[in-house]
Design an enzyme around this catalytic site. Structure first.
Site: not given
Ligand code: BGC
Length: 772
Positions: A299
């Site tokens: 993540d």
């Molecule tokens: C989120 C993810 C997301 C990623 C990219 C993160 O902060 O938890 O779900 O896909 O950002 O934007």
């Protein structure tokens, strides 16, 4: 001399191989448990050419805000640009549009040694530019076909804009309404999350990832993110083997089996181990036991965040832990690019681990067809034709109306006649053209949704007077175009009630009031946990004031989480749960309000009487002292009911349904055997309508305590007035097994209850026994 010759050799070999690669276009099977031999050979041949910096580069993902003319000149972007030129980046996220994607891909194609194409990723969560209901809302349709259809439209639109990969679906079972990301998933039930997740994966990926209308899906967040303590985002998760295997992991297992091309790990720790550094989850279970050959992306920054968790000493240590644990790609931590090579030299990680991760990245690039043509998704004409088309908007309207849940409808106040003399449309969300787009709205344009006020005006004739009053502002200031949602202060208006008088005036002179209240788009989503799940700002004051002068209130709720509706449901005769329904919100709600569509949605989450009951979910355990009249002490609260105000699976229709004659074709089976449960469902009202027939079971005694009820199947059927249909479910080994104290999935002999009904409180029950 050696140094001079080597690149030349490589160039010759690589051009040979690229000739071989580009003469293919066979269908790429996205099921990741069976490898495609020809792709594997190509992956190996590219891998054999790669230097260590290029291998590590494939494991790096950057975010970029790039214009068609190339990267902007901030220091960060300069760094990224240099890395792109050297072929030391595997993927970019947040670059959208054919022009920008082509421009970025060109940098790699023109400058890098091996010209390995980038994959472009974006959070396409509930639509790309045509926005569908937020995932929680769409789940309320219990219609897997339309969820698949909306995902496939989202894929088509984003692929037409040059994208290859979405970070969806989120399949985190979520049971705490305080958590802001409840909006992004399929609610509180593992079975529902599994089947909805699979439908979305199938919609995004289609049958062939190399088709220009499909994109790779990403099952997230692996794992446990929905169980953050007390609904606080990013928070610690304390679950044991039973909860992990029986509640959290099943949707992910289903996603892996359905061939989700990628997984994303999670920000949270699970019993002290950050998910990003969780070897048992990623290497042993996902890549080992489940034999899944896709790509795990971290993540955003979650590798680096292991320092803040207190699990890694520094970024280098974090990179070591993450790679060892099976995190293949580093999203925006800059940990892999900085430290993997040193870690390899120090033998803290192995080349085998790096190669395995790189293989997973290359495999996906081959599956997407990017080696054949790195620009294959880049076609401006397609972008123009496919994005935000009339046809897509028509589907968005249909999906939206199917996602609406009728929670209460005393004296059949709804549907309204289109001949009414006057309708008041009141509330801070009544003419809000932005909130219906919800959070995570990808390229959904600011203020582009149809508001309810517009939807009502589109629906009625000239003879009906529409009176509009905003009543109160929800926030101060109201949300500005293009605002970065993560930076919004979301300050609620608790002082300015000057608009209430006008709302009262219009309510007084109208036959009926549509009161549009709830949450704006950015009250839910990432980093949006709340301790108060009621009507914030001065919305309660508005409700009470309007109620004093007009009792014919239809509360039109817009929200991204279960809310505390206790007072609202005490006084308002009618409540319509409308979530954040997307681009066509107002038209879809009007379809239901005026009876052009008979509501058929059912809640995928329990709505509590008050926030103190959270986390609240139907599939709880019984405890040793469940509520009963016999006990003076019991599990639960003294000042609130134990049950939900509106339970999981619940939703009304403009018609009524009766259930009877529940039959099992046997009352005893051996483990591995099948039982058929059938029930007669009758439309007892005077309108055609759809009903979601739900099957629940309970395993009465288990080596791990089993939930009091578990959803195990459902079917959405259409019935004409007076019509009866027999609905049957097959209960088999898959239905009855669970992860037992033997650390394996098996059916334990003993007694089981079976219920069928229109929601999770159904009492229509039979029992059977599984014998040894
Ligand atoms: C989120 C993810 C997301 C990623 C990219 C993160 O902060 O938890 O779900 O896909 O950002 O934007």
């Amino acid at each position: 001399m050696k140094i001079a010759i080597l690149p030349l050799k490589l160039i010759i070999i690589s051009s040979l191989i690229f000739t071989v690669l580009s003469c293919k276009n066979e269908t790429t099977n996205p099921k990741h448990s069976t490898l495609n031999e020809s792709i594997e050979k190509k992956v190996d041949s590219v891998l054999a050419l790669m230097q260590i910096n290029e291998k590590i580069g494939q494991l790096v993902q950057y975010s970029g805000k790039w214009n068609a003319t190339g990267p902007s000149s901030t220091k960060g972007d300069q760094h990224k640009l240099e890395k792109l030129k050297k072929g030391e980046v595997g993927s970019m996220l947040n670059i959208t549009s054919v022009a920008s994607i082509r421009e970025t891909q060109k940098i790699v194609m023109e400058h890098s040694r091996l010209k390995i194409p980038l994959i472009f990723a974006y959070d396409v969560i509930h639509g790309y530019k045509t926005i569908f209901p937020i995932p929680l809302g769409e789940t309320a349709s219990w219609d897997l076909n339309i969820m698949k259809q909306s995902a496939s439209i989202a894929a088509k639109e984003s692929a037409a804009s040059g994208l290859n990969w979405t970070f969806a679906p989120m399949i985190d079972v979520s049971r705490d309404a305080r958590w802001g990301r409840v909006m992004e998933g399929a609610g509180e039930d593992p079975y529902l999350n599994a089947v909805v997740g699979v439908a979305r994966i199938e919609g995004f990926q289609g049958d062939d990832l190399s088709d220009i209308n499909t994109i790779a899906a990403c099952a997230k967040h692996f794992a446990g993110y929905g169980f953050g303590e007390a609904g606080r985002d990013y928070n610690t998760v304390n679950v044991g083997a039973n909860e992990l295997h029986n509640t959290i992991l099943p949707p992910f297992k289903a996603a892996a089996e359905a061939g989700a091309a990628t997984f994303m790990n999670a920000f949270n720790d699970i019993d002290g181990i950050p998910a990003t550094g969780h070897k048992i989850l990623q290497r042993d279970i996902l890549k080992g036991e489940w034999n899944w050959s896709g790509l795990v992306v971290s993540d955003w920054g979650s590798i680096g965040e292991m320092r803040a968790h207190g699990y890694a000493e520094d970024k280098k240590h974090a990179a070591e832990i993450a790679l060892n644990a099976g995190s293949d790609m580093d999203m925006e931590s800059y940990a892999y690019e900085a430290h993997l090579e040193t870690l390899l030299n120090e033998k803290k990680i192995s080349i085998h681990q790096i190669d395995d991760a790189v293989r997973r990245v290359l495999r996906l690039k081959f599956e997407l067809g990017l080696f054949d043509d790195p620009y294959k998704y880049c076609n401006e004409q397609r972008e123009k034709d496919n994005v935000y088309s009339k046809e897509n908007l028509a589907v968005a309207r249909d999906v939206a109306r199917k996602s609406i849940v009728l929670l209460k409808n005393e004296n059949s106040l709804l549907p309204l006649s289109k001949q009414l003399k006057s309708i008041a449309v009141i509330g801070p969300l009544a003419d809000d053209k932005d909130s219906p787009l919800g959070n995570w709205r990808a390229k959904g344009e600011y203020n582009s949704a149809v508001s309810l006020l517009e939807g009502v005006k589109n629906a009625v004739g000239e003879n009906t007077k529409i009176h509009y009053a905003k009543g109160v502002d929800l926030t101060i200031p109201t949300i500005a175009p293009g605002a970065n949602q993560f930076l919004l202060p979301l300050k609620f208006n608790t002082t300015d009630d000057s608009g209430i008088a006008k709302a009262v005036e219009v309510a007084k002179k109208s036959d009926v009031v549509l009161l549009v209240i709830g949450e704006n788009a950015y009250q839910t989503g990432e980093g949006r946990s709340q301790t108060n799940i009621g009507f914030l700002g001065l919305q309660n004051e508005l409700l009470e004031a309007v109620y004093k002068v007009n009792k014919n209130i239809v509360i039109v709720l817009m929200n991204g989480r279960p809310m505390d509706l206790s007072r609202a449901s005490e006084i308002a005769p009618t409540i319509l749960e409308c979530w954040h329904l997307g681009s066509e919100s107002g038209n879809a709600i009007a379809d239901v309000v005026f009876g052009d569509y008979n509501p058929s949605g059912k809640l995928p989450v329990s709505f509590p009487h008050n926030v103190g009951q959270e986390p609240l979910y139907y599939n709880q355990k019984n405890t040793g002292r469940p509520y009963s009249n016999k006990h003076v002490t019991f599990s639960g609260y003294r000042d609130a009911p134990k049950k939900a105000l509106y339970p999981f699976g619940f939703g009304l229709s403009y018609t009524t349904f009766s259930y009877d004659d529940l039959q099992l074709d046997k009352n005893e089976i051996k483990a591995g055997g099948d039982i058929k449960a059938s029930v007669n469902v009758t439309n007892t009202g005077d309108r055609a309508g759809e009903e979601v027939v739900q099957l629940y079971i309970r395993d009465l005694v288990g080596s791990f305590v089993r939930p009091v009820k578990e959803l195990k199947g459902f079917e959405k059927i259409m019935l004409n007035p007076g019509e009866t249909k027999t609905v049957s479910f097959t209960i088999n080994e898959k239905t009855l097994q669970f992860y037992t104290a033997n650390n394996t999935w098996e059916v334990e002999p003993g007694e089981f209850n079976v219920w069928v009904g229109g929601d999770s409180t159904t009492t229509l029950k039979k029992s059977f026994t599984v014998i040894e």
